[in-house]
Design an enzyme around this catalytic site. Structure first.
Site, PDB file in Angstrom:
ATOM      1  N   ASP A  29       0.841  -1.203   0.000  1.00 47.01           N
ATOM      2  CA  ASP A  29       0.000   0.000   0.000  1.00 47.01           C
ATOM      3  C   ASP A  29       0.876   1.254   0.000  1.00 47.01           C
ATOM      4  OD1 ASP A  29       0.887  -0.165   2.603  1.00 47.01           O
ATOM      5  OD2 ASP A  29      -1.102  -0.019   3.527  1.00 47.01           O
ATOM      6  N   SER A  30       2.200   1.066   0.045  1.00 51.04           N
ATOM      7  CA  SER A  30       3.127   2.170  -0.199  1.00 51.04           C
ATOM      8  C   SER A  30       2.855   2.802  -1.563  1.00 51.04           C
ATOM      9  CB  SER A  30       4.581   1.673  -0.141  1.00 51.04           C
ATOM     10  OG  SER A  30       4.766   0.550  -0.980  1.00 51.04           O
TER      11      SER A  30
ATOM     12  N   GLU B  93       9.425  -3.801  10.603  1.00 47.15           N
ATOM     13  CA  GLU B  93       9.804  -2.492  10.047  1.00 47.15           C
ATOM     14  C   GLU B  93      10.283  -1.542  11.134  1.00 47.15           C
ATOM     15  OE1 GLU B  93       7.000  -0.856   7.270  1.00 47.15           O
ATOM     16  OE2 GLU B  93       7.968   1.114   7.250  1.00 47.15           O
TER      17      GLU B  93
END
Ligand code: KIV
Ligand code: NA
Length: 263
Positions: free
Chosen positions: A45-46, A181
């Protein structure tokens, strides 16, 4: 090459052969990454930030991820194709299942969701219904407004313990990959050592089972703020193929991530 599979990735983890993953949003880049040996393509979805120009991933819809997943699937032959479940698409197990079916029917082989222990019932619901799940802990960009920005996570002893507990719960619920992340490298190693499933790091240190980068960061074309864990692999290379091959080689030979990319 033989098609990349989840059992194959678990075996690869066992052999200490680092797993390479890149985000990908279209057919041409999918074909390129596949022929360069990238094992996992993520329709992240980046894309809301690097492709659509939004300042967060929150506006991205299931229909948009499905559109890009179908494009990537047409270009890809053998990489494992993972699709992100966007913000608001997995609030209940039933909603998650319906939206994941849309993404699987578009060509995804696995879906990724962001969050901790609260997702266990959803992950169990999906995996019992033949939808493989990649979990995502640490900096979870869909939570940017709760986190108060894109910040390193798991820095206090308390936060690190919570993250380790979450990782074990998500694995027990059926997750078969875990993205980590923006967490300290020591925590990335601890979580990896705790789990049987592969961990894929982005700013989580060199000891994860594999690494992932956003392709626009790898190519140095994202105009926004550059995170510490980003490396522009176009530097020193004169083609996109060469840059992607250099990324794959650097992950495999442990030269990426280097200390300057880690927390
Ligand atoms: O959307 C994305 O690109 C991601 C990766 C950074 C893991 O979720
Ligand atoms: Na994402």
């Amino acid at each position: 090459r033989k098609a990349v599979s989840l059992p194959g990735l678990i075996a690869q983890r066992g052999q200490g052969n680092k797993i390479t993953m890149l985000t990908c949003y279209d057919a041409s880049f999918a074909a390129l990454m596949d022929r360069c040996g990238v094992e996992i393509l993520l329709v992240g979805d980046s894309l809301g930030m690097v492709s659509q120009g939004h300042s967060s991933t929150l506006p991205v819809t299931v229909a948009e991820i499905a559109y890009h997943t179908a494009s990537v699937a047409r270009g890809n032959k053998s990489a494992l194709l993972v699709a992100d479940m966007p913000f608001g698409s997995y609030g209940t197990p039933e909603a998650a299942f319906n939206n994941a079916v849309t993404l699987m029917q578009a060509g995804a082989q696995m879906v990724k969701l962001e969050g901790g222990a609260w997702l266990a019932p959803t992950i169990q619901f999906l995996t019992e219904r033949a939808i493989p799940v990649c979990a995502h802990l640490g900096l979870t960009p869909q939570s940017v407004h709760q986190l108060g920005g894109y910040k390193v996570q798991g820095k206090t002893a308390e936060a690190a313990e919570l993250l380790k507990k979450d990782a074990l719960i998500l694995q027990a619920a059926g997750a078969t990959l875990l993205v980590l992340e923006a967490i300290p490298s020591v925590l990335g190693k601890q979580v990896t050592d705790l789990l049987l499933i592969p961990t894929i790091g982005i700013g989580a240190g060199p000891d994860c089972s594999g690494q992932v980068l956003v392709m626009h960061d790898l190519l140095g074309v994202f105009p926004g703020r550059k995170a510490k864990f980003v490396k522009n692999f176009m530097e020193g290379h004169s083609s996109i193929d060469a840059a992607v091959l250099a990324y794959v080689a650097a992950v495999k030979d442990l030269s990426f991530p280097a200390p300057e990319h880690c927390f």
